[in-house]
Design an enzyme around this catalytic site. Sequence first.
Site, PDB file in Angstrom:
ATOM      1  N   ARG A   1      -0.953  -9.380  13.130  1.00 43.34           N
ATOM      2  CA  ARG A   1      -1.529  -8.321  12.289  1.00 43.34           C
ATOM      3  C   ARG A   1      -2.373  -8.928  11.169  1.00 43.34           C
ATOM      4  O   ARG A   1      -3.404  -8.383  10.792  1.00 43.34           O
ATOM      5  CB  ARG A   1      -0.420  -7.431  11.717  1.00 43.34           C
ATOM      6  CG  ARG A   1       0.142  -6.472  12.784  1.00 43.34           C
ATOM      7  CD  ARG A   1       1.481  -5.896  12.401  1.00 43.34           C
ATOM      8  NE  ARG A   1       1.426  -5.040  11.250  1.00 43.34           N
ATOM      9  CZ  ARG A   1       2.491  -4.759  10.485  1.00 43.34           C
ATOM     10  NH1 ARG A   1       3.672  -5.263  10.771  1.00 43.34           N
ATOM     11  NH2 ARG A   1       2.362  -3.961   9.452  1.00 43.34           N
TER      12      ARG A   1
ATOM     13  N   ARG B   1      11.320  -6.457   4.778  1.00 42.02           N
ATOM     14  CA  ARG B   1      11.186  -5.038   5.128  1.00 42.02           C
ATOM     15  C   ARG B   1      11.800  -4.761   6.494  1.00 42.02           C
ATOM     16  O   ARG B   1      12.422  -3.731   6.714  1.00 42.02           O
ATOM     17  CB  ARG B   1       9.695  -4.641   5.129  1.00 42.02           C
ATOM     18  CG  ARG B   1       9.452  -3.189   5.534  1.00 42.02           C
ATOM     19  CD  ARG B   1       8.038  -2.750   5.248  1.00 42.02           C
ATOM     20  NE  ARG B   1       7.093  -3.143   6.276  1.00 42.02           N
ATOM     21  CZ  ARG B   1       5.782  -2.963   6.196  1.00 42.02           C
ATOM     22  NH1 ARG B   1       5.253  -2.428   5.123  1.00 42.02           N
ATOM     23  NH2 ARG B   1       4.986  -3.336   7.173  1.00 42.02           N
TER      24      ARG B   1
ATOM     25  N   ARG C   1      11.159  -1.781  11.560  1.00 45.03           N
ATOM     26  CA  ARG C   1       9.936  -1.442  12.294  1.00 45.03           C
ATOM     27  C   ARG C   1       9.687  -2.423  13.432  1.00 45.03           C
ATOM     28  O   ARG C   1       9.788  -3.625  13.251  1.00 45.03           O
ATOM     29  CB  ARG C   1       8.746  -1.480  11.325  1.00 45.03           C
ATOM     30  CG  ARG C   1       8.301  -0.096  10.892  1.00 45.03           C
ATOM     31  CD  ARG C   1       7.248  -0.169   9.834  1.00 45.03           C
ATOM     32  NE  ARG C   1       5.987  -0.714  10.326  1.00 45.03           N
ATOM     33  CZ  ARG C   1       4.850  -0.654   9.625  1.00 45.03           C
ATOM     34  NH1 ARG C   1       4.837  -0.097   8.426  1.00 45.03           N
ATOM     35  NH2 ARG C   1       3.741  -1.163  10.110  1.00 45.03           N
TER      36      ARG C   1
ATOM     37  N   LYS D   1       0.833  -1.218   0.000  1.00 49.47           N
ATOM     38  CA  LYS D   1       0.000   0.000   0.000  1.00 49.47           C
ATOM     39  C   LYS D   1       0.859   1.257   0.000  1.00 49.47           C
ATOM     40  O   LYS D   1       0.592   2.189  -0.745  1.00 49.47           O
ATOM     41  CB  LYS D   1      -0.904   0.040   1.245  1.00 49.47           C
ATOM     42  CG  LYS D   1      -1.918  -1.068   1.325  1.00 49.47           C
ATOM     43  CD  LYS D   1      -2.855  -0.874   2.510  1.00 49.47           C
ATOM     44  CE  LYS D   1      -2.173  -0.982   3.866  1.00 49.47           C
ATOM     45  NZ  LYS D   1      -1.805  -2.355   4.250  1.00 49.47           N
TER      46      LYS D   1
ATOM     47  N   ARG E   1     -10.153   0.552   9.072  1.00 48.76           N
ATOM     48  CA  ARG E   1      -9.726  -0.823   9.318  1.00 48.76           C
ATOM     49  C   ARG E   1     -10.796  -1.627  10.035  1.00 48.76           C
ATOM     50  O   ARG E   1     -10.592  -2.808  10.296  1.00 48.76           O
ATOM     51  CB  ARG E   1      -8.474  -0.809  10.201  1.00 48.76           C
ATOM     52  CG  ARG E   1      -7.159  -1.001   9.426  1.00 48.76           C
ATOM     53  CD  ARG E   1      -6.051  -0.894  10.442  1.00 48.76           C
ATOM     54  NE  ARG E   1      -4.813  -1.502  10.079  1.00 48.76           N
ATOM     55  CZ  ARG E   1      -3.791  -0.844   9.541  1.00 48.76           C
ATOM     56  NH1 ARG E   1      -3.901   0.424   9.226  1.00 48.76           N
ATOM     57  NH2 ARG E   1      -2.662  -1.469   9.304  1.00 48.76           N
TER      58      ARG E   1
HETATM   59  P1  AMP Z   1       0.157   0.509   9.144  1.00 45.89           P
HETATM   60  O1  AMP Z   1       1.355   1.364   8.955  1.00 45.89           O
HETATM   61  O2  AMP Z   1      -1.037   0.995   8.362  1.00 45.89           O
HETATM   62  O3  AMP Z   1       0.430  -0.955   8.892  1.00 45.89           O
HETATM   63  O4  AMP Z   1      -0.271   0.618  10.686  1.00 45.89           O
HETATM   64  C1  AMP Z   1       0.609   0.230  11.725  1.00 45.89           C
HETATM   65  C2  AMP Z   1      -0.176   0.031  13.017  1.00 45.89           C
HETATM   66  O5  AMP Z   1      -0.809   1.257  13.396  1.00 45.89           O
HETATM   67  C3  AMP Z   1      -1.294  -0.991  12.961  1.00 45.89           C
HETATM   68  O6  AMP Z   1      -0.850  -2.320  13.164  1.00 45.89           O
HETATM   69  C4  AMP Z   1      -2.201  -0.511  14.102  1.00 45.89           C
HETATM   70  O7  AMP Z   1      -1.662  -0.862  15.360  1.00 45.89           O
HETATM   71  C5  AMP Z   1      -2.089   1.007  13.964  1.00 45.89           C
HETATM   72  N1  AMP Z   1      -3.128   1.554  13.049  1.00 45.89           N
HETATM   73  C6  AMP Z   1      -2.912   2.175  11.860  1.00 45.89           C
HETATM   74  N2  AMP Z   1      -4.076   2.533  11.290  1.00 45.89           N
HETATM   75  C7  AMP Z   1      -5.053   2.125  12.140  1.00 45.89           C
HETATM   76  C8  AMP Z   1      -6.469   2.177  12.116  1.00 45.89           C
HETATM   77  N3  AMP Z   1      -7.144   2.711  11.081  1.00 45.89           N
HETATM   78  N4  AMP Z   1      -7.140   1.652  13.170  1.00 45.89           N
HETATM   79  C9  AMP Z   1      -6.498   1.111  14.222  1.00 45.89           C
HETATM   80  N5  AMP Z   1      -5.169   0.999  14.303  1.00 45.89           N
HETATM   81  C10 AMP Z   1      -4.440   1.508  13.276  1.00 45.89           C
END
Ligand code: AMP
Length: 188
Positions: free
Chosen positions: A143, A126, A132, A13, A87
């Site tokens: 996840r 990654r 990360r 993404k 999400r």
């Molecule tokens: P991402 O970079 O989009 O993979 O997000 C990393 C982490 O941030 C996720 O595993 C969640 O812990 C948190 N997070 C990001 N976006 C959301 C969302 N829309 N709702 C809840 N948690 C989020």
Amino acid sequence: MKLIIFGPPGAGKGTQAEFIKEKYNVEHISTGNVLREAVKNETEVGLLAKSYMDKGELVPDEVVIEIINQKISSLGDKGFMLDGFPRTIKQAEALDKVLDKQDLNLDTVVLLEVDDEEVVKRIMKRQKIEGRDDDSEDVVRNRLKVYRDQTSPLRSYYSEKGLLEVVEGVGDITDISKRIDNILEQYA
Ligand code: AMP
């Protein structure tokens, strides 16, 4: 143009969002990026979010909904791309509400599809590059579970609204960008 890009962790993404942002000049709104920044700056939201993020759990809906409401309200009618939001169905309903209030409509919702084993492989790679905290194998597996349980219902939510476009997220990065581009061109 107003769109959502979603898919499992590691679907690409972020990479495709960069391409879309460049080509279509939309504001890129990533809740993951906003939250990582908050964690780094040790803000109130960051301190709360960190424990969820470290475990690969979702940060509570109210927290991310507030972030998105503020962002969208500040944009006027500039185009945007949501990456990593919504999400959950609750987040999707909250988004509908804030868009309605401002008389805005989504043009499309792009789902980048990649299977679980490919996701784990990509994220392991990654982690070596970006380091990360939430990219370790057990956290990634969680996840993925969270994605299946809480996020994948969005597929039928947006399909029922006639907005869903499914894109195969495996293959050459530029080929995937082309697949996305073919869909987005009609909304430019
Ligand atoms: P991402 O970079 O989009 O993979 O997000 C990393 C982490 O941030 C996720 O595993 C969640 O812990 C948190 N997070 C990001 N976006 C959301 C969302 N829309 N709702 C809840 N948690 C989020």
